[in-house]
Each structure stands twice: as C-alpha cells, then as structure tokens.
Design a protein around this motif. Structure first.
Motif, PDB file in Angstrom:
ATOM      1  N   TYR A   1     -59.046  16.496 102.997  1.00 21.17           N
ATOM      2  CA  TYR A   1     -59.432  17.957 103.371  1.00 21.17           C
ATOM      3  C   TYR A   1     -58.570  18.986 103.126  1.00 21.17           C
ATOM      4  CZ  TYR A   1     -62.872  15.538 106.314  1.00 21.17           C
ATOM      5  OH  TYR A   1     -63.792  14.888 107.049  1.00 21.17           O
ATOM      6  N   GLU A   2     -57.328  18.937 103.241  1.00 26.77           N
ATOM      7  CA  GLU A   2     -56.241  19.889 102.871  1.00 26.77           C
ATOM      8  C   GLU A   2     -56.134  19.955 101.272  1.00 26.77           C
ATOM      9  OE1 GLU A   2     -52.865  18.545 105.293  1.00 26.77           O
ATOM     10  OE2 GLU A   2     -53.595  19.334 106.946  1.00 26.77           O
ATOM     11  N   LYS A   3     -56.372  18.924 100.815  1.00 24.59           N
ATOM     12  CA  LYS A   3     -56.111  19.053  99.183  1.00 24.59           C
ATOM     13  C   LYS A   3     -57.470  19.625  98.504  1.00 24.59           C
ATOM     14  CE  LYS A   3     -53.910  14.318  98.535  1.00 24.59           C
ATOM     15  NZ  LYS A   3     -54.170  13.017  98.170  1.00 24.59           N
ATOM     16  N   GLY A   4     -58.643  19.382  99.240  1.00 21.90           N
ATOM     17  CA  GLY A   4     -59.905  20.092  98.715  1.00 21.90           C
ATOM     18  C   GLY A   4     -59.754  21.801  99.090  1.00 21.90           C
ATOM     19  N   ILE A   5     -59.024  22.042 100.212  1.00 25.81           N
ATOM     20  CA  ILE A   5     -58.927  23.530 100.767  1.00 25.81           C
ATOM     21  C   ILE A   5     -58.009  24.181  99.533  1.00 25.81           C
ATOM     22  CG2 ILE A   5     -57.863  24.936 102.474  1.00 25.81           C
ATOM     23  CD1 ILE A   5     -58.864  23.244 104.391  1.00 25.81           C
ATOM     24  N   ASP A   6     -56.851  23.419  99.283  1.00 24.71           N
ATOM     25  CA  ASP A   6     -55.704  23.776  98.408  1.00 24.71           C
ATOM     26  C   ASP A   6     -56.336  24.152  96.967  1.00 24.71           C
ATOM     27  OD1 ASP A   6     -52.661  24.389  97.593  1.00 24.71           O
ATOM     28  OD2 ASP A   6     -53.421  22.756  96.274  1.00 24.71           O
TER      29      ASP A   6
ATOM     30  N   GLN B   1     -64.349  19.100  95.891  1.00 26.87           N
ATOM     31  CA  GLN B   1     -63.987  18.048  95.570  1.00 26.87           C
ATOM     32  C   GLN B   1     -64.093  17.995  93.957  1.00 26.87           C
ATOM     33  OE1 GLN B   1     -62.728  15.851  97.875  1.00 26.87           O
ATOM     34  NE2 GLN B   1     -63.151  17.771  98.753  1.00 26.87           N
ATOM     35  N   LEU B   2     -64.897  18.629  93.455  1.00 24.77           N
ATOM     36  CA  LEU B   2     -65.074  18.793  91.987  1.00 24.77           C
ATOM     37  C   LEU B   2     -63.872  19.469  91.540  1.00 24.77           C
ATOM     38  CD1 LEU B   2     -67.955  20.100  89.882  1.00 24.77           C
ATOM     39  CD2 LEU B   2     -65.856  21.350  89.586  1.00 24.77           C
ATOM     40  N   LEU B   3     -63.334  20.612  92.223  1.00 28.35           N
ATOM     41  CA  LEU B   3     -62.027  21.312  91.647  1.00 28.35           C
ATOM     42  C   LEU B   3     -60.753  20.476  91.865  1.00 28.35           C
ATOM     43  CD1 LEU B   3     -62.822  24.660  93.617  1.00 28.35           C
ATOM     44  CD2 LEU B   3     -63.066  24.333  91.201  1.00 28.35           C
ATOM     45  N   VAL B   4     -60.757  19.373  92.910  1.00 30.21           N
ATOM     46  CA  VAL B   4     -59.736  18.796  92.904  1.00 30.21           C
ATOM     47  C   VAL B   4     -59.485  17.926  91.591  1.00 30.21           C
ATOM     48  CG1 VAL B   4     -58.811  16.361  93.966  1.00 30.21           C
ATOM     49  CG2 VAL B   4     -59.852  18.234  95.615  1.00 30.21           C
ATOM     50  N   HIS B   5     -60.487  17.573  91.049  1.00 30.85           N
ATOM     51  CA  HIS B   5     -60.321  16.652  89.779  1.00 30.85           C
ATOM     52  C   HIS B   5     -60.214  17.716  88.452  1.00 30.85           C
ATOM     53  CE1 HIS B   5     -62.176  12.749  91.082  1.00 30.85           C
ATOM     54  NE2 HIS B   5     -63.133  13.339  91.629  1.00 30.85           N
ATOM     55  N   VAL B   6     -60.713  18.804  88.723  1.00 35.66           N
ATOM     56  CA  VAL B   6     -60.305  19.712  87.419  1.00 35.66           C
ATOM     57  C   VAL B   6     -58.753  20.137  87.596  1.00 35.66           C
ATOM     58  CG1 VAL B   6     -60.792  22.053  86.585  1.00 35.66           C
ATOM     59  CG2 VAL B   6     -62.623  20.608  87.563  1.00 35.66           C
TER      60      VAL B   6
END
Length: 281
Positions: free
Chosen positions: A194-199, A124-129
C-alpha cells in the motif's frame, strides 16, 4: 456488465473479460445535426475505474455522460481480493497497461475517472509506470486528464472501514477489526505494498490536469489527508480543480449534487481541449 438497455443508443458493447467492458461510441457529432464517423485511432477514451460493489445502473450513469460527450468508454472493475492481496492488484494494473497498449487503444487520447478503490487500482498501474518511465512515456503523454471521486485516503483504519462497509456491511465492525489484524499480520504482503502505491500516486509520473470530488463527512476518505495530496500536487505545479461538499455520499456525489457535479465536470472536460467534445452535459 452494464446492459445495453441502461444506456443510450448509438454504441456497441464489447465484454473484453470478466472485469472489463468496452463501449464504442459509433457516431460523433462535432456540429449540431451533423453525424460523422470519428477515426478510431484518435477518438478519446474514458477509463472508468468504479468503486467496489458498484451497481451496473449506477456506473451506467457515468458511462452515459461520457458517451453523450463524444468519448468511448472502458470500464475496468476492481475486486476486493486485489486490495486484500496487493500482488494481485499489481497484476491487474499490469494487465490494464497491456490493454491500453493494445492495437485498439494504443493511439487514443485518454481520460481517467477513478472512484474510491478504483483509485487504488490506478495507483497499482502507476507503480509499474514509475518503475519504467521511459517504456510508458507515450502512455503518460496520452492521458490528458484525471478525475478522482471519493478516493480512499487516510489510515489503515480508514481502509479497514472501507472493506467492512462495501463488502460485508451487516458485519461492518467485525470485518473492520479482522481486517486490521490481517493488515498487521501480513504487513509485508499488504501494508508495504500500500505504501508503494501511495508513494507512486503522490509522485505520479502523470502530470495532466486533475479534478478531485470529495466531501467532509466521508468515513472512507479523510478530507484532510486528501487535501495533503492536493497540496503536494499543487507544489508540483499540476493544474488542479477541486469540488468539496460539507455533506455528501461516498461515490454518490453525482446523485446528491447533480448540478454541481455535472457543471464542474463539464467545465473541466472542456478545459482539456480533447476533440471531439459535444455540447454541454
């Protein structure tokens, strides 16, 4: 919160919020028998993201490893609600980014050690980054290494199994079925996130060396699915180290295989050339 009595002396404990605890290693010893104060601005910091339902005594063992090695430690605990309602998980990821950019931590070399659902929090941190790489460019540079232990990887059924086993083990089968119904009913509020986080994890903007601990018999982590992630990262030319056991315990590899775990982790940490590192574990 981890109690002072659970860990060695020579550190101070700061409860920053309900889910965040900071352990400041007061003294560093670059040479045997010689203790000197280490600059707060450049002292390495390990971010520990524990598994769901982790016991303080269990997490303390990992904190002890890093404190002995010369790191400060920041423990950020996840909640099941962050997973069941991913918008809250994203908010936790944003708050974690803000914390890592605060005055106390903004100049620190970082090591990430995520267990199980802690890997979800990291994603979830990586989604923002990933959404603003320029803004977080300095943070990605500061992360010198990544350790992933028992990541929850696989199908929705694997995720539902994880909820049942970790939150309500007495009603595991029922909780698993209810969780699957919940995921399907609220797909746009759960599965799509979840799929956004996985990507974001697959295409992580953080390309520092990584270490994966996993096993063949983990019901919460599909070894084949995890190895697909590993192979993808290898194609991205990320420097990877893996340690797999035929039989072990989810988020319990240190307890089951202490010598293998510590020697692998020690070799990995010293390969990162993060100072100040003390003697071997």
């Amino acid at each position: 919160m981890l109690g002072r009595t659970s860990l060695s002396r020579g550190f101070t404990c700061h409860r920053l919020s309900k889910n965040v605890t900071y352990y400041n290693n007061e003294l560093a010893s670059p040479k045997p028998g010689c203790q000197v104060k280490t600059s707060e601005d450049h002292k390495p910091l390990t971010l520990i993201l524990p598994w769901l339902g982790s016991r303080p005594q269990a997490v303390a063992k990992y904190c002890e490893i890093y404190l002995r090695t010369g790191f400060d430690v920041l423990v950020v605990e996840s909640e099941v609600t962050d997973f069941l309602w991913p918008r809250w998980g994203l908010e936790r990821g944003r708050r974690l980014l803000d914390l890592l950019h605060s005055e106390r931590f903004v100049s620190r070399p970082l090591l990430v050690h995520a267990f199980s659902i802690g890997g979800y929090t990291f994603s979830q941190l990586l989604v923002h980054v990933s959404q603003d790489k320029e803004k977080y460019q300095e943070l990605t540079r500061r992360i010198k290494g990544q350790v992933f232990d028992s990541l929850v990887v696989g199908s929705l059924e694997t995720m539902a199994t994880g909820v049942g086993k970790t939150v309500f083990p007495r009603w595991e089968t029922l909780v698993k079925q209810v969780s699957l119904m919940y995921f399907n009913t609220f797909k746009s509020q759960t599965v799509d996130y979840y799929e956004k986080g996985i990507d974001a994890f697959y295409n992580s903007p953080i390309t520092s060396p990584a270490l994966f601990f996993y096993c063949e018999n983990d019901p919460l982590s599909n070894a084949r699915a995890l190895e697909e992630v590993i192979e993808f990262w290898q194609k991205r030319e990320i420097n990877l180290t893996t340690k797999k056991w035929e039989e072990s315990t989810h988020a319990g590899h240190l307890k089951r295989h202490p010598q293998d775990y510590l020697s692998t982790l020690d070799t990995f940490l010293h390969s990162l050339h993060i100072n100040p590192l003390k003697a071997k574990m």
